[in-house]
Structure formats: structure tokens, C-alpha cells
Write a protein that holds these residues in place. Sequence first.
Motif, PDB file in Angstrom:
ATOM      1  N   THR A  25     -29.537  -7.809   9.970  1.00 16.71           N
ATOM      2  CA  THR A  25     -29.058  -6.425   9.965  1.00 16.71           C
ATOM      3  C   THR A  25     -29.211  -5.766   8.591  1.00 16.71           C
ATOM      4  O   THR A  25     -29.517  -4.585   8.487  1.00 16.71           O
TER       5      THR A  25
ATOM      6  N   ASP B 157     -32.465  -4.015   8.048  1.00 19.33           N
ATOM      7  CA  ASP B 157     -32.825  -2.930   8.960  1.00 19.33           C
ATOM      8  C   ASP B 157     -33.349  -1.727   8.169  1.00 19.33           C
ATOM      9  O   ASP B 157     -32.800  -1.379   7.117  1.00 19.33           O
ATOM     10  N   VAL B 158     -34.379  -1.071   8.710  1.00 21.51           N
ATOM     11  CA  VAL B 158     -35.010   0.025   7.968  1.00 21.51           C
ATOM     12  C   VAL B 158     -34.070   1.226   7.790  1.00 21.51           C
ATOM     13  O   VAL B 158     -34.185   1.964   6.816  1.00 21.51           O
ATOM     14  N   ASP B 159     -33.122   1.423   8.703  1.00 20.71           N
ATOM     15  CA  ASP B 159     -32.171   2.534   8.550  1.00 20.71           C
ATOM     16  C   ASP B 159     -30.889   2.121   7.845  1.00 20.71           C
ATOM     17  O   ASP B 159     -30.362   2.877   7.033  1.00 20.71           O
ATOM     18  N   PHE B 160     -30.355   0.966   8.204  1.00 17.29           N
ATOM     19  CA  PHE B 160     -29.011   0.617   7.741  1.00 17.29           C
ATOM     20  C   PHE B 160     -28.966  -0.502   6.707  1.00 17.29           C
ATOM     21  O   PHE B 160     -27.897  -0.830   6.203  1.00 17.29           O
TER      22      PHE B 160
ATOM     23  N   TYR C   3     -23.091   3.880  -0.074  1.00 20.67           N
ATOM     24  CA  TYR C   3     -24.461   4.373   0.116  1.00 20.67           C
ATOM     25  C   TYR C   3     -25.428   3.608  -0.770  1.00 20.67           C
ATOM     26  O   TYR C   3     -26.478   3.162  -0.326  1.00 20.67           O
TER      27      TYR C   3
ATOM     28  N   TYR D 112     -31.903  -0.335   1.851  1.00 19.29           N
ATOM     29  CA  TYR D 112     -33.110   0.448   1.640  1.00 19.29           C
ATOM     30  C   TYR D 112     -33.323   0.765   0.165  1.00 19.29           C
ATOM     31  O   TYR D 112     -32.358   1.090  -0.510  1.00 19.29           O
TER      32      TYR D 112
ATOM     33  N   SER E 168     -39.573  -3.136   7.989  1.00 19.06           N
ATOM     34  CA  SER E 168     -39.948  -1.802   8.486  1.00 19.06           C
ATOM     35  C   SER E 168     -39.601  -1.585   9.951  1.00 19.06           C
ATOM     36  O   SER E 168     -40.192  -0.723  10.598  1.00 19.06           O
ATOM     37  N   SER E 169     -38.658  -2.350  10.464  1.00 19.60           N
ATOM     38  CA  SER E 169     -38.267  -2.144  11.865  1.00 19.60           C
ATOM     39  C   SER E 169     -36.754  -2.087  11.977  1.00 19.60           C
ATOM     40  O   SER E 169     -36.036  -2.388  11.026  1.00 19.60           O
ATOM     41  N   ASN E 170     -36.283  -1.703  13.166  1.00 19.31           N
ATOM     42  CA  ASN E 170     -34.845  -1.715  13.433  1.00 19.31           C
ATOM     43  C   ASN E 170     -34.457  -3.099  13.926  1.00 19.31           C
ATOM     44  O   ASN E 170     -34.756  -3.496  15.051  1.00 19.31           O
TER      45      ASN E 170
ATOM     46  N   ILE F 299     -22.238  -1.925  13.147  1.00 27.98           N
ATOM     47  CA  ILE F 299     -23.510  -1.320  13.575  1.00 27.98           C
ATOM     48  C   ILE F 299     -24.043  -1.993  14.835  1.00 27.98           C
ATOM     49  O   ILE F 299     -24.625  -1.342  15.701  1.00 27.98           O
TER      50      ILE F 299
END
Length: 423
Positions: free
Chosen positions: A223, A226-229, A356, A232, A237-239, A318
Motif C-alpha cells: 500500500t 501505491d501511486v496515489d497514496f 502529506y 510519492y 506506477s500502479s494502484n 485506505i
Amino acid sequence: MKVDVLLGLQWGDEGKGKVVDVLTPRYDVIARFQGGPNAGHTLEFEGQKYVLRSIPSGIFQGDKINIIGNGVVLDPALFKAEVEALEESGHNLKKRLQISQKAHLILPTHRLLDAAYEAAKGADKVGTTGKGIGPTYTDKVSRNGLRVGDILHGFAEKYVAAKARHEKILKALNYEYDLTEAEQAWMEGIEFLKQFALVDSEHEINQLLNNGKSILCEGAQGTMLDVDFGSYPFVTSSNTICAGACTGLGVAPNRIGEVYGIFKAYCTRVGSGPFPTELFDETGERICNVGNEFGSVTGRKRRCGWIDLVALRYAIMIDGVTHLIMMKSDVLDDFESIKACVAYRINGEEIDYLPYNINEEIDPVYVELPGWQTDMTHIQSEDEFPEEFNAYLSFLEEQLGVPIKIVSVGPDREQTIERYTDD
Ligand code: GDP
Ligand code: IMO
Ligand code: MG
């Protein structure tokens, strides 16, 4: 029927391969939904060790169907090598493996681009696995990708166009290369792929569910990658999260059942990026050596540290985790005491959530618990758990708010203990 999902909650290498293999007898189908050969999932049984890259970890248990979903990126050359190695060791899987036509292909030039982008980033490099993962997903999202189904439809033209586009970028980056060997192996991989059932796996999966079949979705990475959460830009590059199973297989959100979240009793990470509880001292070295924390495929030394409950709480939120699975507890068997990070201190202020910017200076706030100092590797049932170990489990459950249902006490399939106490 619903699908259950198994996910890593940390920065990868939590032991997903082992647990999927252990859980497989309870399911009819095992499906991979994201990632590619950046994964290295290790399974051990009957004195043998196997490391899987693209093939789901349900492949060793009887006649279960294994599916590589549309969310996966596939390198045909590596896939061929993986299948052939398994066949050599007596595991014929051709009839049991289905591949989504919509999965994207990793081209030899994607691997070159991966290396070229990393070189261009210099000290800020992500520390990727070098398998072309980022460039392949980039092409997917920018609508330039080649998919598995394309190998049966006007493939040569599409390949030449994609390669030419990649070569322009490589030239602009002054990246030198020789493609001859890699391209030949890749083309052989493309021919090899044609023997497999290339399917619309979303139809297959929904049909199987409608027919009452049970499906376990196997996550790759973790987790926090994860590219979004994740952390970063130091992510894949995937979820990698639970929602990735929906988009990576064509499973509707209301068809997600149990979510197994898997974590190590401590924490590791490979490649660059923030790792608040990382240890740079003897304890870190000790965890690394006892836990044999070296990449399953690359052999890269994994960074080691104490368990991070702040990051774990975030991952649980998440992913909607319903069951926790704790791995590698045996690695801490000899430790006099064990630390768990319950909060972060940033500029003197204490917070209990993931901020963040986890790239900034974080001072972990630890709770120290007594170690169990017992060899757990031969334990057969939870009744034999030492008192201190039970206290550690209770502490984690209280902190994380989700029951720990399985504990792993060694790499072998048999070294797995179910907990029934809360049922
Ligand atoms: P994955 O990528 O999540 O499947 O995990 P990896 O296979 O990359 O890394 C996990 C490593 O830990 C592998 O070498 C496993 O054989 C090993 N392993 C899994 N569970 C345990 C455990 O409970 N104890 C010990 N000592 N090793 C384990
Ligand atoms: P499994 O499935 C641990 C890390 C890389 C790098 C970042 C991006 O075995 O848990 P990528 O090649 O994906 O573009 O690299 O993600 N990474 C992993 N770390 N386990 C993995 O897979 C990983 N897959 C990618 O080290 O930091
Ligand atoms: Mg791994």
C-alpha cells in the motif's frame, strides 16, 4: 459470490506469496490485478523454494485457475522464462493459467526507458526494479500502450511504431543501448504467449462469481508503494490498494468481500524514499540478517526498521482491511525488547496520522514492549504462543483496530498459525 483481496500494507515483500499459497485451498481462482515482474513473491514447501514474478501464487495448489488480470503489465520474455523454469521443476501450468487480453505489454524499450529516466534523475532516482514498469504504465495512461490482445491483431506495425517513439526519447536522453538480444528474447516470448488462454478476464471472473466460485485477488507491492497514496514520488506506477482489484480485474466495488492486510512484525523497504522508522544501527543490521532481508529477485539489501503503526493505520483505512496477517514474527524471537512506532513527531509536534509530506524529517514516537525470547518456528497452534507474544498481538490489535487472524512463524507453508480467539 464476492472476491476476497490480499494486500501488502507496507512497502512490499511482506510475504504475500507465502500467504496466497496457504490460502489457495480455500478458493477456486487466484487472480493478480496489478504490477508486473517488479514483484518477487516467494513460496516455500516440501523443501523447495520458488519465486514468482508475474504468475499468481495459487499455481502450485491442485487444479486452481490462475488469472493475470488487465491491470497487470507483462514482459513476455520474463514470463516465458518463468513458465519454463516452473515446467522444468515439474509444474505444468499452461492449462490453468489465463491472461487478460487487456493486460499491457512491457517492451524491451520500456526497460531501457526505465533505466534512462533513473539515470537522468541522478541522486533523486526512485530505485526502481528496472523492469520497465513506470514507462509501460505511462504508455497505458497516455493511450500509447500495446496490449496482450494486440499480438493477434496487427502486432508488427504497432510494435514498430511504439519502438520508434521510444527510441526518439532514448536519443534525446543520450542513452546508449543495444537492443538485439533483448528484442529477440522478447519476440520469442510473444510467440510463446500465443499458447495461453488470452481472455477477457473481466467476463471470466464475473461469470465465475455468478456460478458461485470463490476468488482470491493477489496484490503485488504494498500500500505504501501505491501511486496515489504511497510515499510519492517514491512509489510504483500502479494502484496497489484494494481498489486496484476493481480496476485491475473488472470486479465491481460491491463485490469485494474480505480484505486480508498483511504486514511484517517489523518493516522493510527497497529502493529510495522515506522510511520514518528505518534503523541505521546494529538493530537494523540484526533484523536484516536474521530476516534474510535481501530482494527475492534482485538480491538488493532491504532497508530495515521497527513496525510503523501510523503508516499501517493509514493503509488499513485506505484498503478497508477486515483481517490482519502478521508475518516474520520469528525474526524477532531473540529480541529482548521490541519497539513499535505509534506516532510521529514533526518539528516538535506529535501527530498520529500520515502527513502529506512524509519526506520531511520525522522523529518516530515509540512504545517499547518486552520480547518473547522463545523459538516460535516450531509452534503448531496459538495455545503455544508465549505470554509476551500474545501481549504484542493484543497491543497491535488495539492500535490497529482489526483482528490479527494469521501469524507466520517461518517461510514454509506449514509455519502458519491461525488464531481463533476472537471468533
Ligand atoms: P512478497 O513479495 O510479499 O511475496 O514477499 P517476498 O517473497 O519478497 O519476501 C518475503 C520473504 O520472507 C521471503 O523470502 C519468504 O520466504 C520469507 N518469509 C515469509 N514469511 C516468513 C516468516 O514468517 N518468517 C520468515 N523467517 N520468513 C518468512
Ligand atoms: P513485491 O510484490 C518491494 C519498489 C522499488 C522502487 C519502487 C518503484 O515483491 O512486494 P518499480 O520497478 O515498480 O517502478 O519500482 O517500488 N518495488 C518493490 N519493493 N517489493 C516489491 O514487490 C516491489 N515492486 C516495486 O524498489 O522503490
Ligand atoms: Mg517480494
